[in-house]
Enzyme design. Structure first.
Site, short mmCIF file in Angstrom:
data_model
loop_
_atom_site.label_atom_id
_atom_site.label_comp_id
_atom_site.label_asym_id
_atom_site.label_seq_id
_atom_site.Cartn_x
_atom_site.Cartn_y
_atom_site.Cartn_z
N ASN A 252 0.80 -1.23 0.00
CA ASN A 252 0.00 0.00 0.00
C ASN A 252 0.84 1.28 0.00
O ASN A 252 0.49 2.25 -0.62
CB ASN A 252 -1.04 -0.01 1.13
N GLU B 80 4.22 -4.23 12.35
CA GLU B 80 3.31 -3.10 12.05
C GLU B 80 2.15 -3.71 11.27
O GLU B 80 2.28 -4.03 10.09
CB GLU B 80 4.03 -2.03 11.22
N CYS C 103 -3.30 1.47 6.53
CA CYS C 103 -3.48 0.79 7.81
C CYS C 103 -4.17 1.70 8.82
O CYS C 103 -4.89 1.25 9.69
CB CYS C 103 -2.13 0.34 8.35
P1 NAD Z 1 0.18 -9.19 3.75
O1 NAD Z 1 0.27 -9.58 5.17
O2 NAD Z 1 -0.61 -10.06 2.85
O3 NAD Z 1 1.63 -9.10 3.10
C1 NAD Z 1 2.65 -8.25 3.61
C2 NAD Z 1 4.00 -8.76 3.12
O4 NAD Z 1 4.21 -10.05 3.66
C3 NAD Z 1 4.10 -8.94 1.60
O5 NAD Z 1 5.42 -8.68 1.19
C4 NAD Z 1 3.79 -10.40 1.41
O6 NAD Z 1 4.33 -10.96 0.22
C5 NAD Z 1 4.46 -10.99 2.63
N1 NAD Z 1 3.92 -12.28 3.05
C6 NAD Z 1 2.62 -12.67 3.06
N2 NAD Z 1 2.53 -13.94 3.50
C7 NAD Z 1 3.80 -14.33 3.81
C8 NAD Z 1 4.37 -15.54 4.30
N3 NAD Z 1 3.62 -16.59 4.59
N4 NAD Z 1 5.71 -15.59 4.47
C9 NAD Z 1 6.46 -14.53 4.17
N5 NAD Z 1 6.00 -13.36 3.70
C10 NAD Z 1 4.67 -13.26 3.52
O7 NAD Z 1 -0.34 -7.69 3.73
P2 NAD Z 1 -0.66 -6.79 2.46
O8 NAD Z 1 -1.96 -7.23 1.87
O9 NAD Z 1 0.52 -6.68 1.58
O10 NAD Z 1 -0.83 -5.37 3.17
C11 NAD Z 1 -2.01 -4.97 3.78
C12 NAD Z 1 -1.94 -5.13 5.28
O11 NAD Z 1 -0.82 -4.46 5.79
C13 NAD Z 1 -3.15 -4.50 5.98
O12 NAD Z 1 -3.59 -5.33 7.00
C14 NAD Z 1 -2.58 -3.22 6.55
O13 NAD Z 1 -3.28 -2.71 7.67
C15 NAD Z 1 -1.20 -3.65 6.90
N6 NAD Z 1 -0.32 -2.48 7.02
C16 NAD Z 1 0.09 -2.08 8.25
C17 NAD Z 1 0.87 -0.94 8.38
C18 NAD Z 1 1.31 -0.43 9.74
O14 NAD Z 1 2.17 0.42 9.77
N7 NAD Z 1 0.74 -0.90 10.82
C19 NAD Z 1 1.25 -0.24 7.24
C20 NAD Z 1 0.82 -0.69 6.01
C21 NAD Z 1 0.04 -1.81 5.90
#
Ligand code: NAD
Length: 532
Positions: free
Chosen positions: A151, A249, A283
């Site tokens: 995002n 995060e 987020c």
């Molecule tokens: P996601 O958890 O699907 O993926 C995040 C990252 O993790 C990606 O690079 C993905 O390829 C990797 N990933 C996913 N499954 C994995 C696994 N099993 N092993 C290793 N890596 C893995 O999240 P997303 O859809 O990319 O992002 C959206 C989410 O991120 C939302 O829940 C949002 O709230 C959160 N977010 C939080 C913050 C914060 O600062 N708190 C900031 C931005 C986004």
């Protein structure tokens, strides 16, 4: 730009094909990293660690300033790449991504030098401090894994990378495959701009489902994960097997409370921006609004009118306010929540569907009323352009509704009364509570970014965020004269040792007795055998 999807499922496992979700045009292709590539990246990071750590923070800061200058010299290119890979408006790609990163490097290239200096630790015990001293030295950890979402593909990945590198660690970095083109741009900034030594930053192109666990196991010494709560929990379990510390995060369901004395023009504009910036894929976006009953109707009218004015389209068009969603999957999550809410009695004030005239993954900015906490849209993270608004009767009810969530990332309180604002803010369970604003503090690198409850653990940004990347080692140094051959607390134990320690316990607590203890211990020779 061509338009093409991966030819087959087999190809999708070996190649990433990036599209602009606003236009569906292919903007880049690259091979997926193999399991051997992942191991090689970790080995390279491990090998580069010693040299990078020994450079010292001031020299490392110079590399980061070179990366910053490369970004500044290629600002349009970097911003356009972010906008194309995500569909987001150019203004957002600039102010929420590029500007944040440039500011982070500018501030912390200087600040880190001071923050990571050895820190003397004054000892309080009057006898110990005659012969000993302590200090904290900030040691880098080793190899750090930075795993980031789609995002804010530039600022979220860079904030982990920049702090990890400044602190003397080497990095294995895995961006989301949705935004691998931005990942490649980050790699370019560090190879061509900063000219980092080989192995200091290593990028992996891999889907979450296929990357495996190697990047969450030794020799990796710290994990910085930004993403969903579900994946964060899974990574935390893998890391726990080896006590590898993490910064998590995670997701949010952030509330906005509008009190009866709020400036409604400002609050309604803030709600519309807070809910629809980055197409709501934030987020910390406004995901629930609670409005005092007496101003509720007027607030909804203002929000409706302002939402209807938003211009939707490709982020590359400067006249656009809101871009597309990142993927069909994410669009499906939003549609599902809106349908669930409608089925349970919610009213769609505006939006609630895909726009007919646009090709990409668009969803209209949507305002819902008549919502309640039985609906998914008020409980689950939406991560899309939906703004549900609910009235409240009393302040206590607003606080209770705001806290009725598994998440606790950010929140906001809107009022003209500062002391009322602060007293409510202190009762809200969230890492950051802003007054008369929402979410934007991620753009202030000196302020902490952190989640409570299932929104995460650890801190990004700020001085405390930098300290996540070091081990504060305690050095305890000896300055005792050679004549002191033993210590008060060493063997052999005796009645005399007991007596002097009893006297010491009393003297250190009731300092008026200290002179008598010192005289006994050192001057009159009574306890000489115990000390020398
Ligand atoms: P996601 O958890 O699907 O993926 C995040 C990252 O993790 C990606 O690079 C993905 O390829 C990797 N990933 C996913 N499954 C994995 C696994 N099993 N092993 C290793 N890596 C893995 O999240 P997303 O859809 O990319 O992002 C959206 C989410 O991120 C939302 O829940 C949002 O709230 C959160 N977010 C939080 C913050 C914060 O600062 N708190 C900031 C931005 C986004």
């Amino acid at each position: 730009m061509s338009r093409r999807k991966p030819a087959s499922q087999e190809e999708a496992k070996t190649r990433v094909v990036s599209i602009n979700p606003a236009t569906m045009e292919v903007i880049g292709e690259m091979p997926m990293s193999t399991p051997e590539d992942v191991k090689q990246a970790i080995r390279a990071a491990q090998k580069a660690f010693g040299g990078w750590a020994r450079l010292g923070v001031a020299a490392r800061a110079q590399y980061l300033l070179r990366a910053r200058d490369y970004i500044l010299d290629h600002m349009d290119d970097v911003t356009t790449t972010i906008s194309m890979d995500t569909g987001k408006p150019m203004v957002e790609a600039l102010n929420a991504e590029v500007m944040v990163v440039v500011d982070l490097i500018t501030q912390y290239a200087k600040r880190a030098v001071r923050l990571l200096e050895d820190d003397p630790l004054p000892l309080t015990n009057p006898v110990i401090r005659m012969t000993k001293s302590s200090k904290i030295v900030y040691q880098p950890l080793g190899v750090v894994s930075v795993v980031s979402p789609w995002n804010y593909p530039f600022s979220l990945a860079m904030s982990g990378i920049i702090f990890a590198l400044l602190a003397g660690n080497t990095v294995v970095f895995k961006p989301s495959t949705e935004v691998a083109v931005v990942g490649k741009k980050i790699e370019e900034i560090f190879t061509k701009g900063a000219v980092l030594p080989a192995g200091v930053l290593n990028m992996i192109v891999a889907a979450g489902s296929s990357v495996g666990t190697a990047i969450f196991e030794p020799p990796v010494q710290k994990i910085v994960f930004t993403g969903s709560t579900a994946v964060g929990k899974w990574i935390q379990q893998v890391a726990a097997k080896h006590f590898i510390p993490t910064v998590m995060e995670l997701g949010g369901k952030d509330p906005m409370i509008v009190l009866d004395d709020a400036d409604l023009e400002m609050a309604s504009s803030g709600a519309v921006w807070g809910a629809f910036t980055n197409c709501g894929q934030v987020c910390s976006s406004v995901e629930r609004v609670y409005v005092a009953r007496s101003i509720y109707d007027r607030f909804v009218q203002l929000v409706e009118a302002k939402t209807k004015k938003l211009r939707i389209g490709s982020g590359l068009d400067f006249g656009v306010d809101m871009g597309p969603m990142i993927s069909l999957d994410q669009l499906g999550v939003v549609e599902n929540q809106v349908m669930d809410a409608i089925a349970k009695g919610a009213k769609v004030v505006t939006g609630g569907k895909r726009p007919e005239h646009l090709n990409g993954y668009f969803y209209e900015p949507t305002v819902l009323t008549q919502v309640n906490h039985d609906m998914k849209v008020m409980r689950d993270e939406t991560f899309g352009p939906v703004l549900p608004i609910m009235p409240f009767e009393a302040e206590d009810e607003a606080v209770q509704l705001a806290n009725d969530s598994i998440y606790g990332l950010t929140a906001s309180v809107w009022t003209r009364d500062r002391s009322r604002a602060e007293s409510i803010a202190r009762r809200i369970q969230a890492g950051t509570v802003a007054v008369n604003d929402h979410a934007y503090t991620y753009g202030l690198p000196e302020t902490p970014w952190q989640g409570m409850k299932e929104s995460g653990t650890g801190v990004s940004h700020s001085d405390r965020g930098l300290l996540e990347f070091v081990y504060p080692q305690h050095l305890h140094l000896d300055h005792s004269p050679a004549i002191m051959k033993r210590r008060l607390w060493w063997y052999p134990y005796s009645k005399e040792a007991y007596e002097i320690q009893k006297m010491a316990t009393d003297a250190f607590a009731r300092t008026k007795n200290l002179p008598r203890f010192l005289a006994n211990a050192f001057l009159n020779g009574k306890y000489r055998k115990t000390l020398f």
